[in-house]
Design a protein around this motif. Structure first.
Motif, PDB file in Angstrom:
ATOM      1  N   ALA A 291       1.004  -1.165  -0.040  1.00 49.40           N
ATOM      2  CA  ALA A 291      -0.093  -0.060   0.112  1.00 49.40           C
ATOM      3  C   ALA A 291       0.945   1.129   0.080  1.00 49.40           C
ATOM      4  N   LYS A 292       0.438   2.278  -0.787  1.00 52.49           N
ATOM      5  CA  LYS A 292       1.125   3.365  -0.886  1.00 52.49           C
ATOM      6  C   LYS A 292       0.448   4.788  -0.765  1.00 52.49           C
ATOM      7  N   TYR A 293       0.912   5.752  -0.006  1.00 55.34           N
ATOM      8  CA  TYR A 293       0.244   6.902   0.478  1.00 55.34           C
ATOM      9  C   TYR A 293       1.105   8.081   0.389  1.00 55.34           C
ATOM     10  N   PRO A 294       0.403   9.375  -0.014  1.00 64.71           N
ATOM     11  CA  PRO A 294       1.260  10.370  -0.171  1.00 64.71           C
ATOM     12  C   PRO A 294       1.386  10.827   1.259  1.00 64.71           C
ATOM     13  N   LEU A 295       2.477  11.827   1.325  1.00 62.35           N
ATOM     14  CA  LEU A 295       2.597  12.280   3.078  1.00 62.35           C
ATOM     15  C   LEU A 295       1.633  12.650   3.335  1.00 62.35           C
ATOM     16  N   GLU A 296       0.616  13.546   2.924  1.00 62.73           N
ATOM     17  CA  GLU A 296      -0.538  14.026   3.217  1.00 62.73           C
ATOM     18  C   GLU A 296      -1.398  13.047   3.860  1.00 62.73           C
ATOM     19  N   ARG A 297      -1.309  11.752   3.589  1.00 61.94           N
ATOM     20  CA  ARG A 297      -2.095  10.786   4.067  1.00 61.94           C
ATOM     21  C   ARG A 297      -1.318   9.909   5.324  1.00 61.94           C
ATOM     22  N   VAL A 298      -0.210  10.343   5.656  1.00 67.42           N
ATOM     23  CA  VAL A 298       0.242   9.552   6.825  1.00 67.42           C
ATOM     24  C   VAL A 298      -0.522   8.956   8.037  1.00 67.42           C
ATOM     25  N   ASP A 299      -1.369   9.645   8.172  1.00 65.69           N
ATOM     26  CA  ASP A 299      -2.537   9.275   9.493  1.00 65.69           C
ATOM     27  C   ASP A 299      -3.219   8.021   8.983  1.00 65.69           C
TER      28      ASP A 299
ATOM     29  N   ARG B 133      -4.035  -4.023   8.436  1.00 63.67           N
ATOM     30  CA  ARG B 133      -4.935  -4.024   7.083  1.00 63.67           C
ATOM     31  C   ARG B 133      -3.830  -4.330   6.025  1.00 63.67           C
ATOM     32  N   VAL B 134      -2.659  -3.838   6.110  1.00 59.21           N
ATOM     33  CA  VAL B 134      -1.599  -3.787   5.049  1.00 59.21           C
ATOM     34  C   VAL B 134      -0.295  -4.538   5.920  1.00 59.21           C
ATOM     35  N   LEU B 135       0.355  -5.140   4.864  1.00 59.44           N
ATOM     36  CA  LEU B 135       1.680  -5.851   5.424  1.00 59.44           C
ATOM     37  C   LEU B 135       2.743  -4.592   5.788  1.00 59.44           C
ATOM     38  N   ARG B 136       2.929  -3.761   4.705  1.00 59.48           N
ATOM     39  CA  ARG B 136       4.136  -2.729   4.657  1.00 59.48           C
ATOM     40  C   ARG B 136       3.728  -1.489   3.969  1.00 59.48           C
ATOM     41  N   ALA B 137       3.118  -0.606   4.606  1.00 53.34           N
ATOM     42  CA  ALA B 137       2.722   0.771   4.162  1.00 53.34           C
ATOM     43  C   ALA B 137       3.893   1.588   3.701  1.00 53.34           C
ATOM     44  N   ALA B 138       3.662   2.020   2.491  1.00 54.16           N
ATOM     45  CA  ALA B 138       4.642   2.945   2.191  1.00 54.16           C
ATOM     46  C   ALA B 138       4.649   4.525   1.917  1.00 54.16           C
ATOM     47  N   ILE B 139       5.157   5.408   2.464  1.00 62.71           N
ATOM     48  CA  ILE B 139       4.884   6.821   2.342  1.00 62.71           C
ATOM     49  C   ILE B 139       5.626   7.380   1.251  1.00 62.71           C
TER      50      ILE B 139
END
Ligand SMILES: [Zn+2]
Length: 365
Positions: free
Chosen positions: A339-347, A357-363
């Motif tokens: 799973a990947k998230y932009p910096l604004e969605r760190v929460d 819910r995910v194994l390794r989330a990436a910012i």
């Protein structure tokens, strides 16, 4: 050109929402490298820090599993650990920690990772200069007395980012377990560490790897990472687990058992699974207290070795990178960053990671 300011995701206190703030950037000083972050993955210890289970100065910046491209090089830094040249634009990984200077631990004990004053990226107050020293941001300074490696082009960011914590730690764990050709290994916990551990044990020649995890999806996934037998420790009773392990690890138990689930209560069963002369390695119970009651007579009578692993030796970073490069077609490491998230969605990323819910989330800033 280096911008004058760059964003960081900062948290004021444990469990409070992240705020995106700008902090000044300066040219890197001697021995430093300024990196434009490409990806930072959320490690379980980031979650422990954020939830206040481990002391972390606040307001803080998290993230230590990081890769990025070199934006500027300070004087005196022109080569990586291997002696390969470093230049602006190169994609690099670096040790999750840095030390103040050479010392007794580096020169005599060969345990640089335990040097007095050792600091970790993503574990400092944001007020501490130079502010950008964690992964949840746009830039990071790689500070003096860190260990840097240039990343080969064929590695994807997803394969490369977990190398400097998850993979290097498991290289250290498998080294501590002293796995030899034809041996049998039990892995307690099939999260990211457990999956890399299974794959590395197989690469060292283990003939059978048994994995234990209560989550069915993880057990399923583990078969693609070198696990031969996956057991649910919740629905299988203790004597059945021991019976199964002894059946696979004939004649009387596993050569090595590895704890990477972070639950101290699994330790007594792990010790029972070992053969005479076997080795138990602890790597998941990173937060105090981790109290456990066990029959110490078993340690003595079975001539067991008990090892702990925390951080890793710099050589393990080189080995981790080489292991992933050499085995990326054998094991689907790229799918572990799911799973990947932009910096604004760190929460949101932290919540998904904390709730598994995910194994390794990436910012990805
Ligand atoms: Zn970590």
């Amino acid at each position: 050109m280096i911008p004058t300011h760059a964003k960081l995701a900062v948290y004021e206190a444990p469990n409070s929402p992240f705020q995106i703030r700008e902090y000044p950037l300066r040219a890197p000083q001697a021995g430093e490298v300024l990196v434009r972050i490409r990806m930072s993955t959320i490690c379980r210890s980031d979650i422990h820090s954020y939830q206040g289970h481990r002391p972390n100065p606040c307001p803080g910046v998290l993230g230590h599993e990081i890769i990025g491209t070199i934006a500027a090089l300070g004087s005196g830094v022109d080569k990586d650990m291997r002696g390969d040249s470093l230049a602006i634009g190169d994609r690099i990984t670096w040790s999750e920690y840095f030390i103040p200077a050479r010392n007794y631990f580096t020169d005599v004990l060969d345990l640089p990772q335990k040097s007095p004053g050792v600091e970790k990226y993503g574990h400092m107050a944001v007020a501490t200069s130079p502010h950008h020293h964690g992964g949840f941001g746009e830039y990071c300074y790689v500070l003096p007395q860190s260990w840097i490696l240039r990343l080969p082009e064929e590695l994807s960011d997803e394969e490369a980012t977990p190398i400097n914590c998850g993979v290097a730690t498991m290289i250290a764990v498998i080294e501590a377990a002293a796995i030899r050709v034809g041996q049998t290994v039990v892995v307690q916990g099939l999260g990211l560490l457990g999956l890399y551990g299974a794959a590395i044990a197989k690469a060292r020649g283990a003939r059978a790897v048994i994995g234990l995890d209560t989550i069915g999806e993880r057990r399923e996934q583990s078969y693609r990472f070198g696990v031969d037998f996956a057991i649910d420790p919740e629905t299988t009773n203790r004597s059945d687990i021991l019976h199964q392990v002894r059946g696979i690890c004939r004649p009387e138990g596993a050569d090595a058992v590895i704890e990477v689930c972070g639950a101290a209560e699994v330790i007594p069963l792990g010790i029972e699974m070992l053969r005479v002369g076997g080795t138990y390695v602890l790597a998941g119970v990173v937060n105090p207290p981790a109290m456990v009651t066990l029959d110490a007579n078993l340690l003595l009578r079975k001539l067991l070795t008990l090892r702990g692993v925390h951080n890793y030796h710099p050589r393990n970073l080189v080995e981790a990178l080489d292991f992933v490069v050499a085995n990326r077609r054998r094991y689907p490491f790229h799918e572990l960053v799911d799973a990947k998230y932009p910096l604004e969605r760190v929460d949101e990323a932290m919540a998904d990671a904390a709730e598994r819910r995910v194994l390794r989330a990436a910012i990805v800033p």
